[in-house]
Design a protein around this motif. Structure first.
Motif, short mmCIF file in Angstrom:
data_model
loop_
_atom_site.label_atom_id
_atom_site.label_comp_id
_atom_site.label_asym_id
_atom_site.label_seq_id
_atom_site.Cartn_x
_atom_site.Cartn_y
_atom_site.Cartn_z
N ILE A 72 0.82 -1.33 -0.11
CA ILE A 72 -0.10 0.16 -0.05
C ILE A 72 0.77 1.32 0.01
N GLY A 73 2.09 1.14 0.83
CA GLY A 73 2.90 2.18 0.55
C GLY A 73 2.88 3.13 1.76
N ASP A 74 2.00 3.07 2.78
CA ASP A 74 2.32 3.83 3.89
C ASP A 74 3.08 3.40 5.01
N PHE A 75 3.36 2.21 5.36
CA PHE A 75 4.41 1.59 6.17
C PHE A 75 4.45 0.07 5.70
N LEU A 76 5.70 -0.36 6.10
CA LEU A 76 6.10 -2.11 6.03
C LEU A 76 5.04 -2.86 6.63
N GLY A 77 4.73 -3.76 5.88
CA GLY A 77 3.52 -4.87 6.25
C GLY A 77 2.29 -4.66 5.69
N ARG A 78 1.84 -3.50 5.10
CA ARG A 78 0.67 -3.14 4.77
C ARG A 78 0.49 -3.61 3.13
N TYR A 79 -0.35 -4.42 2.86
CA TYR A 79 -0.52 -4.84 1.53
C TYR A 79 -2.03 -4.73 1.01
N SER A 80 -2.20 -4.44 -0.38
CA SER A 80 -3.36 -4.82 -0.98
C SER A 80 -3.20 -5.75 -1.81
N PHE A 81 -4.63 -6.20 -2.46
CA PHE A 81 -4.75 -7.48 -3.05
C PHE A 81 -5.31 -7.26 -4.30
#
Length: 322
Positions: free
Chosen positions: A240-249
């Protein structure tokens, strides 16, 4: 009408656009202006600004998977809609300004996705050559063709046969891709917000954010598809880009938003996911149709809805309020 594509002319994206235009009536196709861009992000900015009317962009390769630049751009806005797809067979040639022995080549230019698809061949035949990145396979060919003979000495490009021919290059080797039969899928994107009608052979694309950063969150989301008999044909994670470990699918499913099962799954996702980007429902280029069990047919959803309606009509407002 102005249609953008990842240029210059003779890229695989340009071939996909030409395939799409070939499906239009000749008079309509003749009125389309083809506009090359150096990056999907730049083209998307012009699309949103109204400078172009549609955009052809690569989204998935059978060898490398999703095209991150396109996936990230599509995930960034709700104001564009995928209305069609095209599939282009991918084959590469090694081309130079003039006939050259392979052992004399020092620099090989191409798009990073193309480089990844020929890396085995390059390691075997050109282990000492340096690989340089270009914005597209056709750009690599065009840049090489623009050099004077001395500057072009020791240089070659990995590009399509069409690009080599278009820019007057000498083909040194053909069929250099590591995976025979590779394909790239492209999507045609507009800003109109109009969805093509259901054909029975359709695909729907969306981007989801998980409801919570906890164990089982992805499974909980995917169960919404399974519970409604919706098959996924592609799923990829993107930061997602805001911080590490955050993902979209980024997800493709078989079916159209007009299909009751797809609509039911999307309603469930809208309830549990903080973000659902619907990117469009459009005809599948391969004509494939999903095999549905009886309980996932539209009639089954309609009958279930009618049954609940009949039951709710039996509710006694006086007793329920007592």
């Amino acid at each position: 009408m102005r249609y953008g594509f990842l240029g210059p002319e003779s890229t695989f994206t340009h071939q996909a656009l030409l395939q799409a235009l070939a499906t239009l009536p000749a008079e309509a196709a003749a009125q389309v202006e083809q506009v090359p861009f150096t990056a999907v992000a730049t083209a998307t900015t012009d699309l949103l600004a109204g400078e172009i009317d549609a955009l052809m962009a690569p989204i998935e390769n059978s060898v490398e998977g999703g095209v991150s630049g396109t996936l990230d751009v599509l995930a960034a806005t709700d104001d564009i809609t995928i209305v069609a797809e095209q599939i282009v067979p991918v084959t590469f040639v090694l081309a130079a300004r003039r006939p050259t022995a392979l052992e004399d080549l020092e620099v090989i230019s191409s798009h990073p996705h193309a480089q990844a698809q020929v890396q085995g061949w390059l390691r075997r035949h050109l282990p000492a050559a340096r690989v340089a990145a270009s914005s597209s396979t056709a750009a690599a060919a065009a840049e090489l063709a623009a050099l004077d003979p001395e500057q072009a000495r020791g240089r070659a490009a990995v590009c399509s046969p069409l690009a080599a021919e278009h820019f007057g290059l000498e083909v040194l080797a053909r069929g250099i891709e590591d995976h025979e039969g590779a394909q790239t899928r492209f999507v045609l994107v507009t800003r109109e917000g109009r969805i093509p009608a259901r054909t029975g052979s359709d695909k729907t694309t969306m981007v989801l954010h998980l409801p919570h950063n906890r164990s089982g969150a992805l499974l909980e989301t995917l169960e919404m598809f399974s519970a409604n008999g919706v098959n996924l044909s592609r799923i990829e994670s993107r930061p997602i880009g805001d911080f590490l470990g955050r993902y979209s699918f980024s997800i493709d499913v078989e079916g159209h938003i007009e299909d009751r099962r797809v609509a039911a799954a999307m309603r469930a996702l809208h309830r549990i996911c903080p973000v659902v980007h619907y990117l469009g429902s459009y005809p599948r280029i391969d004509g494939g149709r999903p095999e549905l069990r009886e309980e996932f047919a539209d009639d089954s959803y309609d009958q279930a809805h009618a049954w609940i309606e009949r039951l709710t009509e039996m509710v006694d407002p006086v007793r329920s309020g007592a």
